[in-house]
Design a protein around this motif. Structure first.
Motif, short mmCIF file in Angstrom:
data_model
loop_
_atom_site.label_atom_id
_atom_site.label_comp_id
_atom_site.label_asym_id
_atom_site.label_seq_id
_atom_site.Cartn_x
_atom_site.Cartn_y
_atom_site.Cartn_z
N ASP A 110 -4.44 -5.46 -16.86
CA ASP A 110 -3.46 -5.40 -15.77
C ASP A 110 -3.81 -6.49 -14.77
OD1 ASP A 110 -1.81 -4.82 -13.58
OD2 ASP A 110 -2.09 -2.66 -13.74
N PRO A 131 -8.16 -1.85 0.73
CA PRO A 131 -8.19 -2.76 -0.42
C PRO A 131 -6.88 -2.73 -1.19
CG PRO A 131 -10.14 -1.35 -0.38
CD PRO A 131 -9.20 -0.79 0.62
N GLU A 132 -6.50 -3.88 -1.72
CA GLU A 132 -5.31 -3.98 -2.56
C GLU A 132 -5.72 -4.43 -3.95
OE1 GLU A 132 -1.83 -4.86 0.76
OE2 GLU A 132 -1.69 -5.60 -1.29
N PHE A 133 -5.21 -3.72 -4.95
CA PHE A 133 -5.53 -3.99 -6.34
C PHE A 133 -5.09 -5.38 -6.75
CE2 PHE A 133 -6.09 -3.01 -10.78
CZ PHE A 133 -5.06 -3.66 -11.43
N TYR A 154 -10.35 -6.23 -6.13
CA TYR A 154 -9.46 -5.88 -5.02
C TYR A 154 -9.58 -6.95 -3.94
CZ TYR A 154 -9.46 -1.13 -6.97
OH TYR A 154 -9.32 -0.04 -7.79
N GLN A 171 0.84 -1.17 0.00
CA GLN A 171 0.00 0.00 0.00
C GLN A 171 0.88 1.24 0.00
OE1 GLN A 171 -2.48 -1.24 3.41
NE2 GLN A 171 -4.15 -1.42 1.97
N SER A 202 -1.27 -7.37 -12.49
CA SER A 202 -0.05 -7.32 -11.70
C SER A 202 -0.27 -7.54 -10.21
CB SER A 202 0.63 -5.95 -11.90
OG SER A 202 -0.21 -4.90 -11.46
N ASP A 260 -4.25 7.64 -7.32
CA ASP A 260 -4.39 7.15 -8.69
C ASP A 260 -3.06 7.34 -9.40
OD1 ASP A 260 -6.69 7.95 -11.42
OD2 ASP A 260 -4.89 6.72 -11.34
N PHE A 273 -4.73 2.11 -2.18
CA PHE A 273 -5.42 2.57 -0.99
C PHE A 273 -4.49 2.62 0.21
CE2 PHE A 273 -9.96 2.72 -2.02
CZ PHE A 273 -9.98 2.08 -3.25
N ASN A 291 -4.36 11.76 -9.45
CA ASN A 291 -5.35 12.36 -8.58
C ASN A 291 -5.40 11.56 -7.29
OD1 ASN A 291 -7.69 10.29 -8.60
ND2 ASN A 291 -7.33 10.59 -10.78
N TYR A 334 -12.59 7.57 0.01
CA TYR A 334 -13.72 6.64 0.04
C TYR A 334 -14.14 6.42 1.49
CZ TYR A 334 -13.06 5.28 -4.86
OH TYR A 334 -12.98 5.28 -6.23
N ILE A 366 -8.37 4.32 -16.03
CA ILE A 366 -8.54 4.44 -14.59
C ILE A 366 -8.48 5.89 -14.14
CG2 ILE A 366 -7.56 3.78 -12.35
CD1 ILE A 366 -6.44 1.30 -13.69
N ILE A 367 -7.67 6.68 -14.84
CA ILE A 367 -7.42 8.03 -14.38
C ILE A 367 -8.69 8.85 -14.37
CG2 ILE A 367 -6.15 10.14 -14.88
CD1 ILE A 367 -4.00 8.41 -16.15
N LEU A 371 -13.39 -7.50 -3.27
CA LEU A 371 -14.24 -6.42 -3.74
C LEU A 371 -14.13 -6.28 -5.25
CD1 LEU A 371 -13.24 -3.77 -1.05
CD2 LEU A 371 -15.45 -4.91 -1.21
N GLN A 400 -14.84 4.94 -9.27
CA GLN A 400 -15.16 3.52 -9.25
C GLN A 400 -16.32 3.26 -8.30
OE1 GLN A 400 -11.73 0.94 -8.78
NE2 GLN A 400 -10.43 2.29 -10.00
N ASN A 447 -11.46 8.47 -13.10
CA ASN A 447 -12.76 7.81 -13.17
C ASN A 447 -13.18 7.27 -11.81
OD1 ASN A 447 -13.06 8.21 -15.94
ND2 ASN A 447 -11.77 6.44 -16.36
#
Lengths: 108, 116
Positions: B56, B43-45, B35, A2, B58, A92, A98, A31, A35, B100-101, B91, B105, B103
């Motif tokens: 992606d 949360p982790e992508f 996530y 993170q 990754s 982002d 996060f 950006n 949340y 993604i930029i 999630l 979610q 936007n």
């Protein structure tokens, strides 16, 4: 892994008080988004601030961004019991990264 | 439906079992994200789709994790030979535009996976 660190990890205030949460990050961003997550639920988008903006308002929310210090803050004014939740900043960088979140408790 | 839905909401699996988690994004949303959220963490992508293309992956922690979105709408996250460390909330999120930029979610309620 993170990117962000949020401070404080937990915050308890009385209804009507203001709550301030801080977020620091490490890399350049496009950006930064905040949340909210209520217990056992998904995340709800609160506000997005672009890297060329310094401050943004939405209702009782005020977000600041300092790209030179790589930090952001979220201020919730006149808090309500319904604001009790976890708050996450997300940077982002091409994907959302996060922080670990701040748990806010607003006592009625 | 009005939002992102996920099923099941709760899943208990014995170590070694395979699981499949489903995500129904908001109709018309081009982008879809998965996530993983461990207890007390953010949360982790894991992975990102634009329509049916997985652009992606990754963040997938190992080759036991596999995601697909064959028709560009519903997505499935599959975890093979589950381990205890896979226990987490998974999630799903979708967004209207490509990329993604900038936007926003929209997140589903998540699937809580517990591996015994």
């Amino acid at each position: 892994s993170q990117q962000g660190e949020e401070d404080p990890q937990a915050l308890s205030i009385q209804e009507g008080e203001n709550a301030t949460m801080n977020c620091s990050y490490k890399t350049s961003i496009n950006n930064l988004q905040w949340y909210r997550q209520n217990s056992g639920r998904g995340l709800v988008h609160l506000i997005l601030i672009r890297s060329n903006e310094r401050e943004k308002h939405s209702g009782r929310l005020r977000v600041t961004l300092d790209t030179s210090k790589k930090s952001s803050s979220l201020l919730i004014t006149a808090s309500r019991a319904a604001d009790t939740a976890s708050y996450f900043c997300a940077t982002d960088t091409g994907k959302l990264i996060f922080g670990q979140g701040t748990t806010l408790q607003v006592k009625p | 439906g009005a939002g992102v839905s996920q099923s099941p909401r709760y899943k208990v699996a014995k170590r070694g079992q395979d699981v499949a988690l489903r995500c129904d994004p908001i109709s018309g949303h081009v982008s879809l994200f998965w996530y993983q959220q461990a207890l007390g963490q953010g949360p982790e992508f894991l992975t990102y789709f634009q329509n049916e293309a997985q652009l992606d992956k990754s963040g997938l922690p190992s080759d036991r994790f596999f995601a697909e979105r064959p028709e560009g709408s519903v997505s499935t996250l599959k975890i093979q030979r589950t381990q205890q460390e896979d226990s987490a909330v998974y999630l799903c999120a979708s967004s209207l535009a490509q990329g993604i930029i900038y936007n926003e979610q929209f997140f589903g309620p998540g699937t809580r996976l517990t591996v015994l």
